[in-house]
Write a protein that holds these residues in place. Sequence first.
Motif, PDB file in Angstrom:
ATOM      1  N   HIS A 175       2.183   5.708  11.266  1.00  0.00           N
ATOM      2  CA  HIS A 175       3.448   4.972  11.107  1.00  0.00           C
ATOM      3  C   HIS A 175       4.615   5.546  11.892  1.00  0.00           C
ATOM      4  CE1 HIS A 175       1.794   2.273   8.134  1.00  0.00           C
ATOM      5  NE2 HIS A 175       1.316   3.294   7.456  1.00  0.00           N
ATOM      6  N   HIS A 188      -5.874   3.176  10.182  1.00  0.00           N
ATOM      7  CA  HIS A 188      -4.895   2.838   9.154  1.00  0.00           C
ATOM      8  C   HIS A 188      -4.001   1.685   9.592  1.00  0.00           C
ATOM      9  CE1 HIS A 188      -2.618   3.459   5.517  1.00  0.00           C
ATOM     10  NE2 HIS A 188      -1.500   3.376   6.225  1.00  0.00           N
ATOM     11  N   ARG A 189      -3.674   1.623  10.867  1.00  0.00           N
ATOM     12  CA  ARG A 189      -2.898   0.484  11.360  1.00  0.00           C
ATOM     13  C   ARG A 189      -3.697  -0.812  11.202  1.00  0.00           C
ATOM     14  NH1 ARG A 189       0.013   2.637  16.966  1.00  0.00           N
ATOM     15  NH2 ARG A 189       1.219   4.320  15.990  1.00  0.00           N
ATOM     16  N   HIS A 213      -3.450  -2.011   7.597  1.00  0.00           N
ATOM     17  CA  HIS A 213      -2.224  -2.733   7.278  1.00  0.00           C
ATOM     18  C   HIS A 213      -2.227  -4.134   7.880  1.00  0.00           C
ATOM     19  CE1 HIS A 213       0.643  -0.083   5.137  1.00  0.00           C
ATOM     20  NE2 HIS A 213      -0.136   0.890   5.604  1.00  0.00           N
ATOM     21  N   THR A 218      -5.211  -6.121   5.712  1.00  0.00           N
ATOM     22  CA  THR A 218      -5.449  -5.718   4.326  1.00  0.00           C
ATOM     23  C   THR A 218      -6.122  -6.815   3.503  1.00  0.00           C
ATOM     24  OG1 THR A 218      -3.429  -4.390   4.447  1.00  0.00           O
ATOM     25  CG2 THR A 218      -4.372  -4.747   2.264  1.00  0.00           C
ATOM     26  N   SER A 264      -2.475  -4.141  -3.210  1.00  0.00           N
ATOM     27  CA  SER A 264      -1.981  -2.765  -3.313  1.00  0.00           C
ATOM     28  C   SER A 264      -1.212  -2.544  -4.606  1.00  0.00           C
ATOM     29  CB  SER A 264      -1.086  -2.435  -2.117  1.00  0.00           C
ATOM     30  OG  SER A 264       0.022  -3.310  -2.069  1.00  0.00           O
ATOM     31  N   HIS A 319       2.955  -0.541   1.059  1.00  0.00           N
ATOM     32  CA  HIS A 319       2.537  -1.776   1.728  1.00  0.00           C
ATOM     33  C   HIS A 319       3.706  -2.751   1.896  1.00  0.00           C
ATOM     34  CE1 HIS A 319      -1.867  -2.114   2.526  1.00  0.00           C
ATOM     35  NE2 HIS A 319      -1.822  -0.927   1.919  1.00  0.00           N
ATOM     36  N   SER A 335       6.210  -0.442   4.919  1.00  0.00           N
ATOM     37  CA  SER A 335       5.310   0.506   5.599  1.00  0.00           C
ATOM     38  C   SER A 335       6.034   1.423   6.581  1.00  0.00           C
ATOM     39  CB  SER A 335       4.197  -0.255   6.323  1.00  0.00           C
ATOM     40  OG  SER A 335       4.742  -1.139   7.290  1.00  0.00           O
TER      41      SER A 335
END
Length: 241
Positions: free
Chosen positions: A28, A63-64, A67, A70, A186, A206, A209
């Motif tokens: 992030h 992880h990107r 997001h 999701t 989430s 979430h 972010s």
Amino acid sequence: MAILLLVLLLWYSGLFFQSFFLHRYAAHQVYTMSKRTEKITFFLTWLCQGPSYLSAYGYGVMHRMHHAYTDTEKDPHSPKYDHNLFAMMWKTKNIYGDINNKRIEVDQKFTKNVPQWKNFDRFASSRGSRIAWIVIYTIIFVFLVTAWWQWLFLPILFLMAPIHGVIINWFGHIYGYVNFKTTDTSKNLFRFDFLMMGEGYHNNHHKHSSRANFGGIHWYEIDVTYMIMRFLNKLNIIKLK
């Protein structure tokens, strides 16, 4: 007692660098740091995660993607599409490996500015490094264990980083409370996140972010990792955005 202290030390130090470096920086980029500090942080992440070391590049890109996708079929880890947590762990491992070793093509928006130190990652992620850490941990246990049940902590230390991931990516999408209505499942695991140092405020994260502070919506939502980050910011080791 010594074993419990060791487990707590490795649990929270490994978790800190997973949250502070891999999540909030690599994925992030909620703060900046010098290239020298970045390399030191790579090393400290390896030192604290030991045999379960995760690459900033592999983690950050994956992880990107989490997001962006999701709770869809493209999500690298979702209780909605994985039958159990072990299936999710295996799927996540394979996707992480494919990303980290560049066996699959990834959209540039997921890789932009994600930190990577290829030579160090090659060493830290190697079978030799992981085996060496396993041997070191086992030897330490031989000297410190005072009861048979303490050996049960050893495999947890071997798989510590994936276990941290499972707590958030499985349980954090099933159990807890929500502050915000989102398009995903989430949830915030704890009102005070004593276990995951702020990572447990998953619903907050979430929704926002790009915020460095995962807590703070209510007075009891204290993000310990963010508190440490504020201290590092005052010392000019990092610069919060």
